[in-house]
Design a protein around this motif. Structure first.
Motif, PDB file in Angstrom:
ATOM      1  N   GLU A 177       0.825  -1.212   0.000  1.00 51.47           N
ATOM      2  CA  GLU A 177       0.000   0.000   0.000  1.00 51.47           C
ATOM      3  C   GLU A 177       0.859   1.262   0.000  1.00 51.47           C
ATOM      4  N   VAL A 178       1.852   1.294   0.876  1.00 57.29           N
ATOM      5  CA  VAL A 178       2.708   2.486   1.024  1.00 57.29           C
ATOM      6  C   VAL A 178       3.437   2.783  -0.277  1.00 57.29           C
ATOM      7  N   PHE A 179       4.076   1.769  -0.859  1.00 61.66           N
ATOM      8  CA  PHE A 179       4.888   2.011  -2.051  1.00 61.66           C
ATOM      9  C   PHE A 179       4.048   2.240  -3.294  1.00 61.66           C
ATOM     10  N   GLU A 180       2.889   1.593  -3.414  1.00 59.56           N
ATOM     11  CA  GLU A 180       2.038   1.823  -4.592  1.00 59.56           C
ATOM     12  C   GLU A 180       1.543   3.255  -4.659  1.00 59.56           C
ATOM     13  N   ALA A 181       1.444   3.915  -3.511  1.00 62.95           N
ATOM     14  CA  ALA A 181       1.024   5.315  -3.499  1.00 62.95           C
ATOM     15  C   ALA A 181       2.150   6.239  -3.962  1.00 62.95           C
ATOM     16  N   LEU A 182       3.384   5.727  -4.028  1.00 65.32           N
ATOM     17  CA  LEU A 182       4.545   6.570  -4.334  1.00 65.32           C
ATOM     18  C   LEU A 182       5.216   6.258  -5.668  1.00 65.32           C
ATOM     19  N   VAL A 183       5.260   4.984  -6.043  1.00 64.35           N
ATOM     20  CA  VAL A 183       5.980   4.550  -7.254  1.00 64.35           C
ATOM     21  C   VAL A 183       5.237   3.388  -7.906  1.00 64.35           C
ATOM     22  N   LYS A 184       5.696   2.977  -9.089  1.00 67.08           N
ATOM     23  CA  LYS A 184       5.088   1.842  -9.789  1.00 67.08           C
ATOM     24  C   LYS A 184       5.703   0.541  -9.265  1.00 67.08           C
ATOM     25  N   VAL A 185       4.885  -0.242  -8.552  1.00 64.26           N
ATOM     26  CA  VAL A 185       5.340  -1.472  -7.913  1.00 64.26           C
ATOM     27  C   VAL A 185       4.955  -2.680  -8.755  1.00 64.26           C
TER      28      VAL A 185
ATOM     29  N   PRO B 108      12.693   5.063  -9.269  1.00 69.51           N
ATOM     30  CA  PRO B 108      11.893   6.136  -8.680  1.00 69.51           C
ATOM     31  C   PRO B 108      12.414   7.496  -9.119  1.00 69.51           C
ATOM     32  N   PRO B 109      11.558   8.514  -9.128  1.00 68.98           N
ATOM     33  CA  PRO B 109      12.020   9.862  -9.455  1.00 68.98           C
ATOM     34  C   PRO B 109      13.145  10.275  -8.503  1.00 68.98           C
ATOM     35  N   ALA B 110      14.052  11.096  -9.004  1.00 67.16           N
ATOM     36  CA  ALA B 110      15.203  11.525  -8.204  1.00 67.16           C
ATOM     37  C   ALA B 110      14.785  12.205  -6.903  1.00 67.16           C
ATOM     38  N   ASP B 111      13.636  12.882  -6.915  1.00 60.54           N
ATOM     39  CA  ASP B 111      13.199  13.603  -5.720  1.00 60.54           C
ATOM     40  C   ASP B 111      12.255  12.785  -4.832  1.00 60.54           C
ATOM     41  N   ALA B 112      12.056  11.515  -5.174  1.00 61.26           N
ATOM     42  CA  ALA B 112      11.152  10.673  -4.380  1.00 61.26           C
ATOM     43  C   ALA B 112      11.768  10.370  -3.019  1.00 61.26           C
ATOM     44  N   ILE B 113      10.954  10.476  -1.992  1.00 67.12           N
ATOM     45  CA  ILE B 113      11.383  10.115  -0.635  1.00 67.12           C
ATOM     46  C   ILE B 113      10.651   8.832  -0.280  1.00 67.12           C
ATOM     47  N   LEU B 114      11.384   7.724  -0.334  1.00 64.59           N
ATOM     48  CA  LEU B 114      10.790   6.414  -0.097  1.00 64.59           C
ATOM     49  C   LEU B 114      11.218   5.884   1.265  1.00 64.59           C
TER      50      LEU B 114
END
Length: 77
Positions: free
Chosen positions: A21-29, A51-57
């Motif tokens: 759930e957490v990662f699908e909201a941020l990147v393509k899993v 992930p985008p360079a500015d992504a905070i995962l």
């Protein structure tokens, strides 16, 4: 006492759906699995693209460490 990961397989399994759930909201899993991390278990999140360079995962979910890998689109065998 050292700070090596000692999470159990059960703890990793319990965090797996939350990580999805957490990662699908941020990147393509592509998928989330369980992997060995140090002396315990962690989560491996397979990504479709970097992930985008500015992504905070997150580096952990529910205290369980996360490892990321870009695997691309799965292919049928």
């Amino acid at each position: 006492m050292d700070h090596l990961n000692t999470h159990t397989l059960e703890e990793a399994r319990a965090a797996k759906s939350r990580a999805q759930e957490v990662f699908e909201a941020l990147v393509k899993v592509v998928g989330v699995g369980i992997t060995r991390v140090e002396n315990g278990y962690g989560l491996k999140v397979n990504l479709l693209t970097p992930p985008p360079a500015d992504a905070i995962l997150p580096t952990e979910v529910d205290g369980v460490p996360v490892r990321l890998e870009v695997v691309g689109q799965p292919k049928k065998r």
